[in-house]
Structure formats: structure tokens, C-alpha cells
Design a protein around this motif. Structure first.
Motif, PDB file in Angstrom:
ATOM      1  N   LEU A 136       0.841  -1.263   0.168  1.00 13.97           N
ATOM      2  CA  LEU A 136      -0.098   0.117   0.027  1.00 13.97           C
ATOM      3  C   LEU A 136       0.754   1.119   0.053  1.00 13.97           C
ATOM      4  O   LEU A 136       0.511   2.320  -0.904  1.00 13.97           O
ATOM      5  CB  LEU A 136      -0.871  -0.098   1.240  1.00 13.97           C
ATOM      6  N   ASP A 137       1.877   1.355   0.723  1.00 19.07           N
ATOM      7  CA  ASP A 137       2.906   2.390   0.787  1.00 19.07           C
ATOM      8  C   ASP A 137       3.693   2.689  -0.565  1.00 19.07           C
ATOM      9  O   ASP A 137       3.584   3.790  -1.204  1.00 19.07           O
ATOM     10  CB  ASP A 137       3.903   2.245   1.702  1.00 19.07           C
ATOM     11  N   ASN A 138       3.986   1.451  -1.316  1.00 19.80           N
ATOM     12  CA  ASN A 138       4.563   1.660  -2.666  1.00 19.80           C
ATOM     13  C   ASN A 138       3.436   2.286  -3.626  1.00 19.80           C
ATOM     14  O   ASN A 138       4.020   2.943  -4.606  1.00 19.80           O
ATOM     15  CB  ASN A 138       4.886   0.364  -3.075  1.00 19.80           C
ATOM     16  N   ILE A 139       2.161   1.999  -3.329  1.00 16.36           N
ATOM     17  CA  ILE A 139       1.449   2.707  -4.491  1.00 16.36           C
ATOM     18  C   ILE A 139       0.762   3.838  -4.073  1.00 16.36           C
ATOM     19  O   ILE A 139      -0.285   4.384  -4.639  1.00 16.36           O
ATOM     20  CB  ILE A 139       0.084   1.577  -4.604  1.00 16.36           C
ATOM     21  N   GLY A 140       1.401   4.395  -2.981  1.00 22.65           N
ATOM     22  CA  GLY A 140       0.986   5.704  -2.384  1.00 22.65           C
ATOM     23  C   GLY A 140      -0.459   6.111  -1.896  1.00 22.65           C
ATOM     24  O   GLY A 140      -1.110   6.859  -1.892  1.00 22.65           O
ATOM     25  N   ALA A 141      -0.957   4.711  -1.162  1.00 18.75           N
ATOM     26  CA  ALA A 141      -2.299   4.813  -0.658  1.00 18.75           C
ATOM     27  C   ALA A 141      -2.533   5.637   0.508  1.00 18.75           C
ATOM     28  O   ALA A 141      -3.336   6.279   0.847  1.00 18.75           O
ATOM     29  CB  ALA A 141      -2.547   3.256  -0.184  1.00 18.75           C
ATOM     30  N   PHE A 142      -1.480   5.535   1.195  1.00 21.23           N
ATOM     31  CA  PHE A 142      -1.428   6.332   2.567  1.00 21.23           C
ATOM     32  C   PHE A 142      -1.444   7.838   2.322  1.00 21.23           C
ATOM     33  O   PHE A 142      -2.018   8.596   3.018  1.00 21.23           O
ATOM     34  CB  PHE A 142      -0.216   6.204   3.202  1.00 21.23           C
ATOM     35  N   GLN A 143      -0.753   8.350   1.251  1.00 17.40           N
ATOM     36  CA  GLN A 143      -0.838   9.760   0.864  1.00 17.40           C
ATOM     37  C   GLN A 143      -2.010  10.178   0.402  1.00 17.40           C
ATOM     38  O   GLN A 143      -2.702  11.292   0.812  1.00 17.40           O
ATOM     39  CB  GLN A 143       0.096   9.872  -0.124  1.00 17.40           C
ATOM     40  N   ARG A 144      -3.068   9.314  -0.258  1.00  8.27           N
ATOM     41  CA  ARG A 144      -4.322   9.579  -0.672  1.00  8.27           C
ATOM     42  C   ARG A 144      -5.108   9.611   0.453  1.00  8.27           C
ATOM     43  O   ARG A 144      -6.176  10.213   0.303  1.00  8.27           O
ATOM     44  CB  ARG A 144      -4.646   8.701  -1.933  1.00  8.27           C
ATOM     45  N   TRP A 145      -5.146   8.400   1.312  1.00 10.51           N
ATOM     46  CA  TRP A 145      -6.298   8.255   2.248  1.00 10.51           C
ATOM     47  C   TRP A 145      -5.960   9.192   3.519  1.00 10.51           C
ATOM     48  O   TRP A 145      -6.617   9.695   4.173  1.00 10.51           O
ATOM     49  CB  TRP A 145      -6.165   6.901   2.736  1.00 10.51           C
ATOM     50  N   LEU A 146      -4.766   9.339   3.980  1.00 10.96           N
ATOM     51  CA  LEU A 146      -4.253  10.110   4.833  1.00 10.96           C
ATOM     52  C   LEU A 146      -3.552  11.482   5.039  1.00 10.96           C
ATOM     53  O   LEU A 146      -3.750  12.373   5.798  1.00 10.96           O
ATOM     54  CB  LEU A 146      -3.293   9.186   5.975  1.00 10.96           C
ATOM     55  N   GLY A 147      -3.448  11.862   3.686  1.00  7.62           N
ATOM     56  CA  GLY A 147      -2.777  13.243   3.371  1.00  7.62           C
ATOM     57  C   GLY A 147      -1.433  13.469   3.857  1.00  7.62           C
ATOM     58  O   GLY A 147      -0.988  14.229   3.676  1.00  7.62           O
ATOM     59  N   PHE A 148      -0.865  12.256   4.144  1.00  3.41           N
ATOM     60  CA  PHE A 148       0.652  12.406   4.528  1.00  3.41           C
ATOM     61  C   PHE A 148       1.450  11.082   4.362  1.00  3.41           C
ATOM     62  O   PHE A 148       0.721   9.914   4.467  1.00  3.41           O
ATOM     63  CB  PHE A 148       1.082  13.003   5.821  1.00  3.41           C
ATOM     64  N   GLN A 149       2.643  11.092   4.141  1.00  2.00           N
ATOM     65  CA  GLN A 149       3.259  10.091   4.074  1.00  2.00           C
ATOM     66  C   GLN A 149       4.040   9.570   5.565  1.00  2.00           C
ATOM     67  O   GLN A 149       4.822  10.218   6.100  1.00  2.00           O
ATOM     68  CB  GLN A 149       4.557  10.097   3.138  1.00  2.00           C
ATOM     69  N   PRO A 150       3.518   8.210   6.070  1.00  3.89           N
ATOM     70  CA  PRO A 150       4.209   7.747   7.089  1.00  3.89           C
ATOM     71  C   PRO A 150       5.553   7.642   7.058  1.00  3.89           C
ATOM     72  O   PRO A 150       6.139   7.269   6.115  1.00  3.89           O
ATOM     73  CB  PRO A 150       3.539   6.528   7.431  1.00  3.89           C
ATOM     74  N   ASN A 151       6.414   7.604   8.231  1.00  2.00           N
ATOM     75  CA  ASN A 151       7.564   7.516   8.195  1.00  2.00           C
ATOM     76  C   ASN A 151       8.144   5.748   7.818  1.00  2.00           C
ATOM     77  O   ASN A 151       7.977   5.028   8.625  1.00  2.00           O
ATOM     78  CB  ASN A 151       8.394   7.875   9.419  1.00  2.00           C
ATOM     79  N   THR A 152       8.720   5.999   6.441  1.00  3.44           N
ATOM     80  CA  THR A 152       9.181   4.673   6.082  1.00  3.44           C
ATOM     81  C   THR A 152      10.282   3.752   6.762  1.00  3.44           C
ATOM     82  O   THR A 152      10.195   2.738   6.792  1.00  3.44           O
ATOM     83  CB  THR A 152       9.495   4.575   4.660  1.00  3.44           C
TER      84      THR A 152
END
Length: 245
Positions: A136-152
């Protein structure tokens, strides 16, 4: 942040099974990994019996078992694939792989030494969740759903801790003799790192070749969707085992 190249459409076409042979081979490998019994890190009867019979310091056998365990641990390999999927620089790869190694080495050694084991079904379900998370992180799901990128980096370390608990749980199933436990554990960990490096080398060679083709960005999204589905399969298998046990 890791080095992720942006290119192509935000949502790539769905999986084309007539894609380049390398991509088809990758999907076949992941699918095989998801359905085989080995994805649960099964302790073979031969290995378990051998470990139960020996005592004292046995470095080479434990190095071998650690390497074998990692090379047949498809959930670990899937997570590593997700971690390095969009990493291009060796320095970035080294940082993330080191964080993962630090996490799983810490909980593996401490978990066995202090005899702390978690239900194998539950911990393996969490490991399956780590595969889902990374896809999910690789396809950018968290940026779309949460509006920010979790600390990888933090996520890689945290999931490394859970992967290590999974390793500890499996080692405890060996019923290792307390005589020579610490050096044997360290040897097992060395074997795990060797197995991880070998698996990583194969992944990097395949990914390096695939990235040179025009199909990489066309199918990167679909490959991560496949990986996410395999993660859900791992979770479902383990949770079903937990309920049935």
C-alpha cells in the motif's frame, strides 16, 4: 525518505498477463510463494529432530539453519521486495535493509534468550500485514487516504521487530538446548543475515533488469497489488489457523 521515482500515470493499467516474461516470472514466483506451505516458516521434522538431539556450541549447523530459514521464509522475502521496490541507490537500500536487520535481530535474540514467544499464527498474521502495508505504501495509498506519508524508516524498523518475534517463535519450536544457547543464537542470526543477503541479491538482479525495460512503470502498480493480495492471503491463512487451533 527513500528514493522513489515518479513517472507514468497515477493509476497504471491492470495486470497484463502477456507482459514481458520477467514480469510474468515475478508474478509466478510471488503466487507460488503465497500458496506453498513454506510461507509459514514450517520447521521441518528433520531440522527439529536434529536440533533437539544436539547440545553445546554448534555454530555451522545453526548458520545453515538460519540461512535456510530466511531463504524459505517467503513472507520475509516479500517484505524485502516491497522495501526495495522503489529504492535505486545502494546507500538507501543499505539503510533500509540495515534497519530491518536491526529490528529482527534484536527481537529474535532477546525473544529466544528470555523465552518470549507469541502465538505463531498471530505473529505470522502480523508479518503478512507488513507485506500489505508495504505494498500500500508503494502505490501511494497512505498519501491519498491520510494526506501524509508515514515514516518509512520507522515502519521498516517496527515491522523488523515483528519479523524477529516470528523468528524467535520458530526457534523456540526447535526446543534448543540451553547449553551453548547464546553462541548458537548468534550463529543462527549470522545465517539469517547471509540468507537475507542472498535473497536480496537475487531480488536486486531481477529488479535491475526489469527496471531497464519499458514495462516497469506500466506494471509496477499491478505488481504491488499482487504483493498486497499475497499479504492478505498470508494473513487469512494464519488467522484461519488461529481460529481453528
Amino acid at each position: 525518505m527513500h528514493s522513489r521515482q515518479r513517472g507514468g500515470p497515477a493509476v497504471l493499467p491492470w495486470l497484463n498477463w502477456r507482459a514481458r516474461p520477467l514480469f510474468v516470472a515475478l508474478v509466478f514466483l510471488l503466487t507460488f510463494a503465497g500458496i506453498t506451505e513454506a510461507f509459514a516458516h514450517a520447521v521441518t521434522a528433520g531440522d527439529k529432530g536434529y536440533i533437539q538431539e544436539i547440545s553445546g556450541v554448534n555454530l555451522l549447523p545453526f548458520v545453515y539453519l538460519g540461512a535456510k530459514h530466511m531463504m524459505t521464509g517467503y513472507d520475509h522475502i516479500l517484505f524485502l521486495l516491497g522495501v526495495i521496490f522503489f529504492l535505486y541507490r545502494l546507500t538507501h537500500i543499505g539503510i533500509y535493509v540495515s534497519l530491518f536487520a536491526l529490528g529482527h535481530s534484536t527481537t529474535m535474540i532477546l525473544g529466544v534468550y528470555f523465552n518470549v514467544g507469541i502465538n505463531s499464527y498471530l505473529i505470522d498474521a502480523i508479518i503478512g500485514l507488513s507485506v500489505v502495508y508495504k505494498a500500500l505504501d508503494n502505490i501511494g495509498a497512505f498519501q491519498r487516504w491520510l494526506g501524509f506519508q508515514p515514516n518509512t524508516k520507522a515502519a521498516t524498523l517496527v515491522f523488523g521487530l515483528f519479523h524477529g518475534l516470528g523468528l524467535a517463535t520458530k526457534i523456540l519450536e526447535y526446543d534448543v538446548s540451553p547449553d551453548g544457547l547464546v553462541p548458537n543464537l548468534l550463529a543462527f542470526n549470522v545465517g539469517v543475515e547471509i540468507g537475507q543477503l542472498l535473497a536480496l541479491a537475487v531480488i536486486l538482479i531481477a529488479m535491475s533488469y526489469w527496471r531497464r525495460t519499458s514495462s516497469f512503470f506500466r506494471h509496477a502498480y499491478s505488481a504491488n497489488v499482487v504483493m498486497m493480495c499475497l499479504g492478505f492471503m498470508l494473513m487469512g491463512y494464519q488467522l484461519t489457523g488461529y481460529v481453528a487451533s
